[in-house]
Design a protein around this motif. Structure first.
Motif, PDB file in Angstrom:
ATOM      1  N   LEU A 498     -21.254 -46.001   0.234  1.00 31.55           N
ATOM      2  CA  LEU A 498     -21.092 -44.457  -0.732  1.00 31.55           C
ATOM      3  C   LEU A 498     -20.816 -44.377  -1.692  1.00 31.55           C
ATOM      4  O   LEU A 498     -22.254 -44.216  -1.446  1.00 31.55           O
ATOM      5  N   LYS A 499     -20.629 -42.760  -1.619  1.00 28.90           N
ATOM      6  CA  LYS A 499     -21.715 -42.118  -3.107  1.00 28.90           C
ATOM      7  C   LYS A 499     -20.760 -42.891  -4.317  1.00 28.90           C
ATOM      8  O   LYS A 499     -20.021 -43.041  -4.574  1.00 28.90           O
ATOM      9  N   TYR A 500     -21.911 -43.526  -5.266  1.00 27.35           N
ATOM     10  CA  TYR A 500     -21.050 -43.934  -6.715  1.00 27.35           C
ATOM     11  C   TYR A 500     -22.474 -43.626  -7.735  1.00 27.35           C
ATOM     12  O   TYR A 500     -23.553 -43.428  -7.255  1.00 27.35           O
ATOM     13  N   GLU A 503     -24.842 -41.437  -6.329  1.00 26.40           N
ATOM     14  CA  GLU A 503     -26.442 -42.187  -5.541  1.00 26.40           C
ATOM     15  C   GLU A 503     -25.433 -42.471  -4.112  1.00 26.40           C
ATOM     16  O   GLU A 503     -24.412 -43.388  -4.225  1.00 26.40           O
ATOM     17  N   ASN A 504     -26.415 -42.520  -3.462  1.00 30.55           N
ATOM     18  CA  ASN A 504     -25.490 -43.249  -2.307  1.00 30.55           C
ATOM     19  C   ASN A 504     -25.692 -45.133  -2.880  1.00 30.55           C
ATOM     20  O   ASN A 504     -27.101 -46.172  -3.100  1.00 30.55           O
ATOM     21  N   ALA A 505     -24.708 -46.059  -2.302  1.00 24.99           N
ATOM     22  CA  ALA A 505     -24.778 -47.469  -3.060  1.00 24.99           C
ATOM     23  C   ALA A 505     -24.078 -48.331  -2.493  1.00 24.99           C
ATOM     24  O   ALA A 505     -23.165 -47.455  -0.438  1.00 24.99           O
ATOM     25  N   LEU A 506     -24.417 -49.559  -1.357  1.00 23.84           N
ATOM     26  CA  LEU A 506     -24.068 -50.749  -1.412  1.00 23.84           C
ATOM     27  C   LEU A 506     -22.648 -50.953  -2.222  1.00 23.84           C
ATOM     28  O   LEU A 506     -23.687 -51.621  -2.798  1.00 23.84           O
ATOM     29  N   GLU A 507     -22.072 -51.113  -1.670  1.00 16.96           N
ATOM     30  CA  GLU A 507     -20.192 -51.014  -2.468  1.00 16.96           C
ATOM     31  C   GLU A 507     -20.357 -53.320  -1.991  1.00 16.96           C
ATOM     32  O   GLU A 507     -20.223 -53.220  -1.044  1.00 16.96           O
ATOM     33  N   PHE A 611     -22.330 -52.268  -7.522  1.00 14.29           N
ATOM     34  CA  PHE A 611     -22.824 -51.417  -6.454  1.00 14.29           C
ATOM     35  C   PHE A 611     -24.464 -51.152  -6.440  1.00 14.29           C
ATOM     36  O   PHE A 611     -24.600 -51.617  -7.435  1.00 14.29           O
ATOM     37  N   VAL A 612     -25.045 -51.726  -5.371  1.00 13.92           N
ATOM     38  CA  VAL A 612     -25.747 -51.673  -5.125  1.00 13.92           C
ATOM     39  C   VAL A 612     -26.715 -49.727  -4.471  1.00 13.92           C
ATOM     40  O   VAL A 612     -26.876 -49.851  -3.791  1.00 13.92           O
ATOM     41  N   LYS A 613     -27.812 -49.513  -5.879  1.00 18.49           N
ATOM     42  CA  LYS A 613     -28.631 -48.082  -4.664  1.00 18.49           C
ATOM     43  C   LYS A 613     -29.897 -48.598  -4.086  1.00 18.49           C
ATOM     44  O   LYS A 613     -29.924 -48.378  -3.177  1.00 18.49           O
TER      45      LYS A 613
END
Length: 622
Positions: A498-500, A503-507, A611-613
Motif C-alpha cells: 500500500l501507499k504509506y 511510498e509503496n510499502a509492505l504492511e 511498514f517496510v519500504k
C-alpha cells in the motif's frame, strides 16, 4: 600374609582407570587446556636446548623440570606424565582417607578420579595435577608428624602454580600450633633455592619478582561474579562429590566447635585440610571478581585442590556410613555414591573429545602453509600453529610469538614472512587488531578461514583465522560475484502493498508474524571460500518497537539443520518520524553443502505494526 581385598580392588581400579585414560589419549582429537597445554609442552620439550626455560615462571620451574623428560618423547608421552601424577595423587588421598575415614577411603578415591574437572586434567599438560600432588603429599607428611619434610615439599608449590603461595600462611599457622616452630622457616626453602638458581642464571636475586609473568593490575580477561566458582561447583566436583563435601564441611566444623581448642589435633587438621582448599577457592573467587592477576575465571584451577577437597567429601561420606547399620547397607550406599559419580560423569561427557571448530581452523591454517610452501618466518598468536607446523617456537629464525610493531606490523617482518592472526589470541594476548593488519599496505591477505556457525570469542570477536604475507606490491583480492535480491515491493500489486508516507510499502500487521523470504541457494553462487551476506531494510513503525520485538534475520539452512543464524532488532522510538534504515551482516565459510540455502526475512516476533519500504539482500562469494 593376609591379603587386603580393598587394596586389591584399589589396584584393579587404578589399572582400569589408566587403561581408560590411555585409550582416550589416543582417541581424543584435542587435549584439555588447548593452547596452554601446548605451551607447557613446548617449554618442557625445548628446555634442554634452551636451559633458561627451566626457569620460565609462566611454564612453572618444578613442572617444567619433571615434565621435560617425558616431553622429549612427544606430546602423548607428556600427557602420560600427568596421568602418572594423578594416579599417585589419588593413592595418597586413599592412604590419608583410610587412616581417618576408613569406611569411605575407596569410594572417595573413585569419586575424585571421576570428578569432571580432575578427569580431564589428568591427561592434559597443565600444572594443576602436579600442584594437587605436592599439596596432598605435604598434608600427608604433616599428618605423619614429619613437619620438616612437609614444610620443604610445600615450599616448592609456588613454582608449580604461583597462587600456591596462599598455602604458606595456612601451613605456618598449623606448624606453630603443632609447636614445630623450626619447620616454619623451611617454608622458604623453595623460594631461596630458586632465588639462588636465578641469581646464578640471570644475575638477579629478585628475579622471581622482576620476571613475574602475570599482571598485578586489571586483567585483559575482565572479571565476573564473586560466586562464579560456587555456581560451577557441580561441574568441578560432580554432584555426588559436591553433596558429600558440603555434608563434610558441616560435620567437621561442628566437630571442631564442640570442644574448641586451637591446639587440638582436630582443629589443626581442620585448618590444614579445610583451611587450605577453602582459602585457595576463596582467593581465586576474589581475583576473578576483581579482574586481577590475569584470571580468566577458568574452573580448571580448582582442580589443583580437588585431591585435598576429597578429604572433606570423605568426612561427609564417613558420617553417613557411621549412621548406617549393617555391612550390606554400607556397601549399597557406597556403591550407589560411586555409581552416581561415574554414570553422571559419563552421561554429561562427550568422549572421546572432539576438537572444537576453532582448533580445526588453526590446524587447517597450518596445513595451508605446508601445502602452499609458504616457508617464510611465521609470526603467530595461537601456540597451536607452531605445534601443527612442528616448528621450534624458540628458534627466532623460523617463528615468533606476536609482532613487535603493532601500529605497522610489516615493519617487524621481512618480505615473504607470514603472520597468522586468530580472533582469540590476536586482539587479546597479542594486542594486535585485524584492522591494523588489513590496513598495512605491505601485507597481502592470502587466506581467510572462517567457521560455518558463528563463534564469538573473548572480547566479543567473531572467530576467524587470517593469514597475511609481507609483499613488495600488494595486489587486489581475487574474483568475487555478488547476487542482489529484494522483495520487489515497488512492483507488486499484492494486497499487503500500500501507499504509506508517499511510498509503496509492505504492511506487516499484528496478524503477520513473518515477511516473505528472500532466498539464495548455495548452488547459485560461484565457487569460493568465504560467503558475505548483507540484509538491509527501510521501515517505519506504527508505534514504538523495542529490543527483540521485531527482528531482521539471516538464516543459513540445510534441509532441517540450521548452520548459521544472525539477527538484529529493529527499533522504532516515539521521536522517529522518517524511514529508518537497519542492516544485519554475517560472514561464514563456503565449506557447506551445496543443497544449503540462505534465507532472509523479518520476524515480527511480538506482532507489532510496521511498514517496510525496502528489504534488500546482497550475497557475495569470494
Amino acid at each position: 600374609m593376609r591379603k587386603d581385598p580393598e587394596k586389591l580392588g584399589l589396584y584393579v581400579f587404578f589399572f582400569l582407570l589408566v587403561v581408560f585414560q590411555l585409550v582416550l589419549i589416543f582417541l581424543n582429537e584435542k587435549t584439555f587446556g588447548g593452547a596452554d597445554s601446548i605451551s607447557h609442552y613446548h617449554i618442557a620439550k625445548y628446555a634442554f636446548k634452551y636451559p633458561h626455560l627451566f626457569l620460565d615462571l609462566w611454564g612453572k620451574p618444578v613442572y617444567t623440570t619433571l615434565l621435560s623428560f617425558f616431553a622429549l618423547g612427544g606430546f602423548k608421552l607428556a600427557q602420560i606424565f600427568n596421568l602418572i601424577v594423578a594416579v599417585f595423587s589419588l593413592y595418597v588421598v586413599y592412604i590419608i582417607a583410610r587412616q581417618y575415614f576408613p569406611k569411605s577411603a575407596f569410594s572417595i578415591t573413585v569419586l575424585a578420579a571421576f570428578a569432571p574437572i580432575y578427569f580431564v586434567l589428568t591427561t592434559s599438560c597443565l600444572t594443576e595435577v602436579l600442584f594437587g600432588l605436592v599439596l596432598i603429599i605435604s598434608v600427608y607428611l604433616f599428618f605423619a608428624k614429619k613437619y620438616l619434610f612437609s614444610a620443604i615439599v610445600l615450599s616448592f608449590i609456588p613454582f608449580v602454580r604461583s597462587e600456591g603461595i596462599v598455602f604458606l600462611p595456612v601451613f605456618a599457622a598449623a606448624l606453630v600450633l603443632s609447636r614445630a616452630y623450626r619447620s616454619v622457616l623451611f617454608l622458604l626453602t623453595g623460594t631461596l633455592f630458586y632465588s639462588l638458581v636465578g641469581f646464578l642464571a640471570f644475575g638477579d636475586v629478585l628475579w622471581i619478582i622482576n620476571r613475574f609473568p602475570y599482571p598485578t593490575g586489571e586483567s585483559v580477561y575482565g572479571n565476573g561474579s564473586l560466586f562464579h566458582f560456587i555456581k560451577k561447583s557441580d561441574t568441578i566436583f560432580g554432584i555426588p562429590m559436591l553433596t558429600l563435601i558440603l555434608i563434610g564441611l558441616v560435620v567437621e566444623t561442628t566437630d571442631v566447635l564442640k570442644k574448641f581448642s586451637l591446639t587440638s589435633p582436630k582443629t589443626i587438621h581442620y585448618i590444614l585440610v579445610v583451611g587450605s582448599w577453602l582459602t585457595y577457592f576463596a582467593a581465586h573467587s576474589y581475583v576473578w571478581w576483581q579482574g586481577r592477576g590475569g584470571s580468566l575465571g577458568l574452573i580448571r584451577v580448582i582442580g589443583g585442590v580437588l585431591p585435598l577437597a576429597a578429604l572433606s567429601a570423605a568426612a561427609g561420606l564417613e558420617f553417613i556410613l557411621d549412621k548406617t547399620k549393617g555391612k550390606r547397607a554400607i556397601l549399597v550406599i557406597a556403591g550407589f555414591v560411586m555409581a552416581s559419580q561415574l554414570l553422571l560423569f559419563l552421561f554429561k561427557s562427550d568422549l572421546p573429545v572432539k576438537a572444537p571448530e576453532t582448533d580445526k581452523l588453526i590446524e587447517k591454517s597450518a596445513r595451508f602453509l605446508k601445502e602452499n610452501q609458504l616457508n617464510g618466518k611465521v609470526y603467530y598468536f595461537n601456540p597451536m600453529i607452531v605445534f601443527h607446523l612442528d616448528l621450534d617456537p624458540y628458534d627466532k629464525t623460523k617463528s615468533n610469538w606476536g609482532i613487535g610493531d603493532k601500529l605497522k606490523p610489516s615493519n617487524s617482518m621481512d618480505y615473504g614472512d607470514i603472520i597468522v592472526w586468530d580472533a582469540h589470541f590476536g586482539p587479546n594476548e597479542g594486542r594486535t587488531s585485524l584492522a591494523t593488519l588489513k590496513n598495512d599496505a605491505s601485507l597481502q591477505l592470502v587466506k581467510t578461514l572462517l567457521p560455518v556457525q558463528k563463534i564469538t570469542v573473548l572480547g566479543g570477536h567473531d572467530y576467524g583465522v587470517y593469514i597475511f604475507q609481507k609483499v613488495k606490491n600488494r595486489v587486489a583480492s581475487g574474483r568475487s560475484e555478488t547476487i542482489v535480491r529484494d522483495l520487489g515491493i515497488a512492483e507488486s500489486d499484492a494486497p499487503q502493498i500500500l501507499k504509506y508516507n508517499g511510498e509503496n510499502a509492505l504492511e506487516m500487521s499484528p496478524a503477520t508474524e513473518y515477511s516473505p523470504n528472500i532466498i539464495v541457494a548455495m548452488n547459485e553462487l560461484p565457487s569460493g571460500e568465504i560467503i558475505d551476506v548483507e540484509l538491509s531494510i527501510e521501515f517505519m513503525g506504527d508505534a514504538e518497537i523495542f529490543e527483540k520485538e521485531v527482528l531482521l534475520i539471516i538464516s543459513v539452512e540445510n534441509e532441517r539443520e540450521n548452520l548459521r543464524y544472525e539477527k538484529r532488532s529493529l527499533l522504532w522510538g516515539k521521536d522517529d518520524s522518517d524511514w529508518k534504515k537497519a542492516t544485519v551482516n554475517t560472514r561464514f565459510s563456503a565449506d557447506i553443502p551445496q543443497s544449503s540455502i540462505i534465507k532472509m526475512y523479518i520476524w515480527n516476533k511480538d506482532r507489532k505494526k510496521l511498514f517496510v519500504k525496502s528489504l534488500n539482500a546482497e550475497v557475495k562469494a569470494h
